[in-house]
Scaffold this motif. Structure first.
Motif, PDB file in Angstrom:
ATOM      1  N   LEU A 223      35.183  46.758  42.580  1.00 29.36           N
ATOM      2  CA  LEU A 223      34.549  47.373  41.202  1.00 29.36           C
ATOM      3  C   LEU A 223      33.562  45.895  40.615  1.00 29.36           C
ATOM      4  O   LEU A 223      32.536  46.148  40.493  1.00 29.36           O
ATOM      5  N   LEU A 224      34.257  44.677  40.728  1.00 29.20           N
ATOM      6  CA  LEU A 224      33.351  43.624  40.080  1.00 29.20           C
ATOM      7  C   LEU A 224      32.321  43.385  41.385  1.00 29.20           C
ATOM      8  O   LEU A 224      31.116  42.802  40.678  1.00 29.20           O
ATOM      9  N   GLU A 225      32.405  43.525  42.505  1.00 28.45           N
ATOM     10  CA  GLU A 225      31.294  43.575  43.447  1.00 28.45           C
ATOM     11  C   GLU A 225      30.128  44.574  43.038  1.00 28.45           C
ATOM     12  O   GLU A 225      28.919  44.069  43.017  1.00 28.45           O
ATOM     13  N   ARG A 226      30.723  45.750  42.779  1.00 26.48           N
ATOM     14  CA  ARG A 226      29.380  46.764  42.229  1.00 26.48           C
ATOM     15  C   ARG A 226      28.865  46.389  40.993  1.00 26.48           C
ATOM     16  O   ARG A 226      27.698  46.753  40.766  1.00 26.48           O
ATOM     17  N   ALA A 227      29.637  45.806  40.276  1.00 29.68           N
ATOM     18  CA  ALA A 227      29.032  45.253  38.984  1.00 29.68           C
ATOM     19  C   ALA A 227      28.063  44.013  39.051  1.00 29.68           C
ATOM     20  O   ALA A 227      27.783  43.607  37.927  1.00 29.68           O
ATOM     21  N   GLU A 228      28.256  43.278  40.114  1.00 31.33           N
ATOM     22  CA  GLU A 228      27.543  42.262  40.401  1.00 31.33           C
ATOM     23  C   GLU A 228      28.018  40.737  39.345  1.00 31.33           C
ATOM     24  O   GLU A 228      27.208  40.071  39.123  1.00 31.33           O
ATOM     25  N   VAL A 229      29.267  40.958  39.366  1.00 27.79           N
ATOM     26  CA  VAL A 229      30.052  39.933  38.396  1.00 27.79           C
ATOM     27  C   VAL A 229      31.033  38.928  39.342  1.00 27.79           C
ATOM     28  O   VAL A 229      31.793  38.206  38.903  1.00 27.79           O
ATOM     29  N   ALA A 230      31.223  39.495  40.619  1.00 36.08           N
ATOM     30  CA  ALA A 230      32.335  38.992  41.374  1.00 36.08           C
ATOM     31  C   ALA A 230      32.096  37.417  41.731  1.00 36.08           C
ATOM     32  O   ALA A 230      33.207  36.789  41.891  1.00 36.08           O
ATOM     33  N   ASP A 231      30.878  36.954  41.381  1.00 36.62           N
ATOM     34  CA  ASP A 231      30.698  35.316  41.507  1.00 36.62           C
ATOM     35  C   ASP A 231      31.228  34.583  40.352  1.00 36.62           C
ATOM     36  O   ASP A 231      31.591  33.396  40.480  1.00 36.62           O
ATOM     37  N   ARG A 232      31.659  35.396  39.310  1.00 36.22           N
ATOM     38  CA  ARG A 232      32.094  34.679  37.952  1.00 36.22           C
ATOM     39  C   ARG A 232      33.398  35.346  37.714  1.00 36.22           C
ATOM     40  O   ARG A 232      34.117  34.618  36.787  1.00 36.22           O
ATOM     41  N   VAL A 233      33.901  36.470  37.931  1.00 38.94           N
ATOM     42  CA  VAL A 233      35.180  36.924  37.571  1.00 38.94           C
ATOM     43  C   VAL A 233      35.934  37.121  39.130  1.00 38.94           C
ATOM     44  O   VAL A 233      36.000  37.733  40.139  1.00 38.94           O
ATOM     45  N   ASP A 234      37.304  36.520  39.058  1.00 43.42           N
ATOM     46  CA  ASP A 234      38.313  36.882  40.051  1.00 43.42           C
ATOM     47  C   ASP A 234      39.200  37.605  39.654  1.00 43.42           C
ATOM     48  O   ASP A 234      39.386  38.272  38.557  1.00 43.42           O
ATOM     49  N   THR A 235      40.236  37.706  40.603  1.00 40.63           N
ATOM     50  CA  THR A 235      41.526  38.579  40.371  1.00 40.63           C
ATOM     51  C   THR A 235      42.794  37.805  40.515  1.00 40.63           C
ATOM     52  O   THR A 235      42.750  36.885  41.484  1.00 40.63           O
ATOM     53  N   GLU A 236      43.738  37.990  40.074  1.00 37.90           N
ATOM     54  CA  GLU A 236      45.300  37.530  40.199  1.00 37.90           C
ATOM     55  C   GLU A 236      46.214  38.772  40.054  1.00 37.90           C
ATOM     56  O   GLU A 236      46.173  39.312  38.984  1.00 37.90           O
ATOM     57  N   GLY A 237      47.039  38.639  40.724  1.00 38.75           N
ATOM     58  CA  GLY A 237      48.236  39.660  40.950  1.00 38.75           C
ATOM     59  C   GLY A 237      49.489  38.868  40.234  1.00 38.75           C
ATOM     60  O   GLY A 237      49.901  37.665  40.730  1.00 38.75           O
ATOM     61  N   GLY A 238      50.144  39.678  39.628  1.00 44.40           N
ATOM     62  CA  GLY A 238      51.469  39.251  38.929  1.00 44.40           C
ATOM     63  C   GLY A 238      51.955  40.145  38.090  1.00 44.40           C
ATOM     64  O   GLY A 238      51.240  41.202  37.561  1.00 44.40           O
ATOM     65  N   ASP A 239      53.064  39.895  37.179  1.00 51.60           N
ATOM     66  CA  ASP A 239      53.627  40.476  36.447  1.00 51.60           C
ATOM     67  C   ASP A 239      53.638  39.894  34.763  1.00 51.60           C
ATOM     68  O   ASP A 239      54.231  38.893  34.631  1.00 51.60           O
ATOM     69  N   PHE A 240      53.004  40.661  34.011  1.00 50.89           N
ATOM     70  CA  PHE A 240      52.654  39.826  32.664  1.00 50.89           C
ATOM     71  C   PHE A 240      54.070  39.573  31.806  1.00 50.89           C
ATOM     72  O   PHE A 240      54.052  39.018  30.673  1.00 50.89           O
ATOM     73  N   PHE A 241      55.270  40.370  32.191  1.00 49.95           N
ATOM     74  CA  PHE A 241      56.443  39.800  31.434  1.00 49.95           C
ATOM     75  C   PHE A 241      57.093  38.604  32.221  1.00 49.95           C
ATOM     76  O   PHE A 241      57.795  38.012  31.607  1.00 49.95           O
ATOM     77  N   ALA A 242      56.372  38.124  33.082  1.00 50.02           N
ATOM     78  CA  ALA A 242      57.053  36.964  33.672  1.00 50.02           C
ATOM     79  C   ALA A 242      55.918  35.687  33.651  1.00 50.02           C
ATOM     80  O   ALA A 242      56.554  34.672  33.598  1.00 50.02           O
ATOM     81  N   GLY A 243      54.668  36.075  33.680  1.00 55.86           N
ATOM     82  CA  GLY A 243      53.701  34.987  33.245  1.00 55.86           C
ATOM     83  C   GLY A 243      52.441  35.442  33.277  1.00 55.86           C
ATOM     84  O   GLY A 243      51.924  36.556  34.068  1.00 55.86           O
TER      85      GLY A 243
END
Length: 348
Positions: A223-243
């Motif tokens: 989705l970020l690639e289609r929106a043409e913002v992937a060069d500025r927005v990355d992703t990270e997986g995790g559990d927001f109850f842990a950090g």
């Protein structure tokens, strides 16, 4: 595909007979299923270019003409379609475009998801009112999000529904975010990245991270690639109850805290507080009960939370208490042109 140029209808005049008004309310479950049928069959997409005969719609969808005719007649009374009985044809009504597949205000994915994941649990609402266990747990034997995670198709459907809801009812709130001085944002519970992509498109200097469970955030890079913002927005997986990722100027949470009770929200806010420096900003896009352009949406979603999760919609006082008791100073609660509000806070 562009939505038809039609103005929203005026709300129907309440029937003068209380029994008739109650009959409409009691029949709501039937209308929900009828909407699911036409959404699943993509009937609205077929009518985007103009009216068709009912038998043409039936052939294109594989549905039987006579029962389809009856469903269309019923939904015409709800402004979704316009029926020409003499020509046996059907066209889009003032609300029809909201079930098109590819428009900014489409709720088709939500129509599918609610009927496939929420409809059956609500048969247990009686039990919930006695034991305070979400109806979804009675139906599925486990918390809703645990059940959802068991099948990738469920996760994809839920993410698509939440993305369409964001576009339809959270758009005004996202557009109103005051990101003055913000260089990096972490979208906590950002799912497939729809919200942060929309924000990044409006703020070309902004960088950010979409953070969510690994199996949920997996959909975000495309989705970020289609929106043409992937060069500025990355992703990270995790559990927001842990950090959550540290070091951002601002943290964004769109329609996340309403899923959880106060104790669970305190845990999420604690993780954000740990990750954020003093003075970092927190933006919540949520309903505020009794506020906003469409306060009925908050009341409806509060019922959804009661049936599906441990969370709830909150009043201004609730938000002030929740944030103030967990290391954040509420700077303001801004109503928008839509049903959502922006709650702005600072990490103390």
């Amino acid at each position: 595909m562009a939505a038809p140029d039609s103005s929203a209808p005026a709300p129907p005049t309440p029937p003068t007979d209380p029994a008739v008004a109650m009959l409409r309310l009691l029949g709501g479950f039937q209308l929900s299923q009828a909407l699911y049928v036409v959404a699943r069959a993509r009937v609205v997409d077929l009518l985007a270019d103009g009216p068709l005969r009912v038998d043409e719609v039936a052939r294109a969808t594989g549905l039987r003409p006579e029962p389809l005719r009856r469903v269309l007649r019923t939904l015409a009374t709800e402004h979704l379609f316009v029926r020409d009985e003499d020509q046996d044809s059907v066209a889009l009504g003032p609300l029809g475009h909201t079930l098109l597949s590819n428009t900014d205000d489409s709720l088709r994915d939500l129509a599918l998801m609610w009927m496939e994941t929420h409809y059956r649990p609500f048969a247990h609402l009686w039990s919930t009112l006695h034991d305070e266990v979400p109806a979804a747990e009675h139906e599925w034997g486990m918390p809703f999000f645990d059940w959802l995670a068991q099948e990738p198709e469920r996760v994809a459907g839920f993410s698509a529904a939440m993305s369409s809801m964001m576009r339809a009812v959270r758009r005004d709130a996202l557009h109103s975010l005051d990101l003055t001085g913000v260089r990096r944002v972490v979208d906590v519970g950002g799912a497939d990245g729809t919200a942060l992509a929309a924000v990044a498109e409006r703020h070309p200097e902004l960088r950010g991270t979409v953070f969510d469970l690994p199996h949920v955030v997996a959909a975000a890079p495309a989705l970020l690639e289609r929106a043409e913002v992937a060069d500025r927005v990355d992703t990270e997986g995790g559990d927001f109850f842990a950090g959550v990722p540290a070091g951002a100027d601002a943290y964004l949470a769109c329609f996340i805290l309403h899923d959880w009770n106060d104790e669970q929200c305190a845990r999420i806010l604690a993780r954000i507080h740990e990750a954020a420096a003093p003075g970092a900003r927190l933006f919540l896009v949520e309903t505020v009960l009794g506020a906003g352009a469409a306060p009925g949406v908050g009341a409806l979603l509060d019922l959804t939370m009661l049936g599906m999760l441990t969370g709830r919609e909150r009043t201004r006082g609730d938000w002030n208490t929740l944030l103030g008791g967990n290391g954040f100073r509420v700077d303001g609660i801004r109503e928008t042109a839509g049903p959502m509000c922006v709650i702005e806070a600072t990490r103390t």
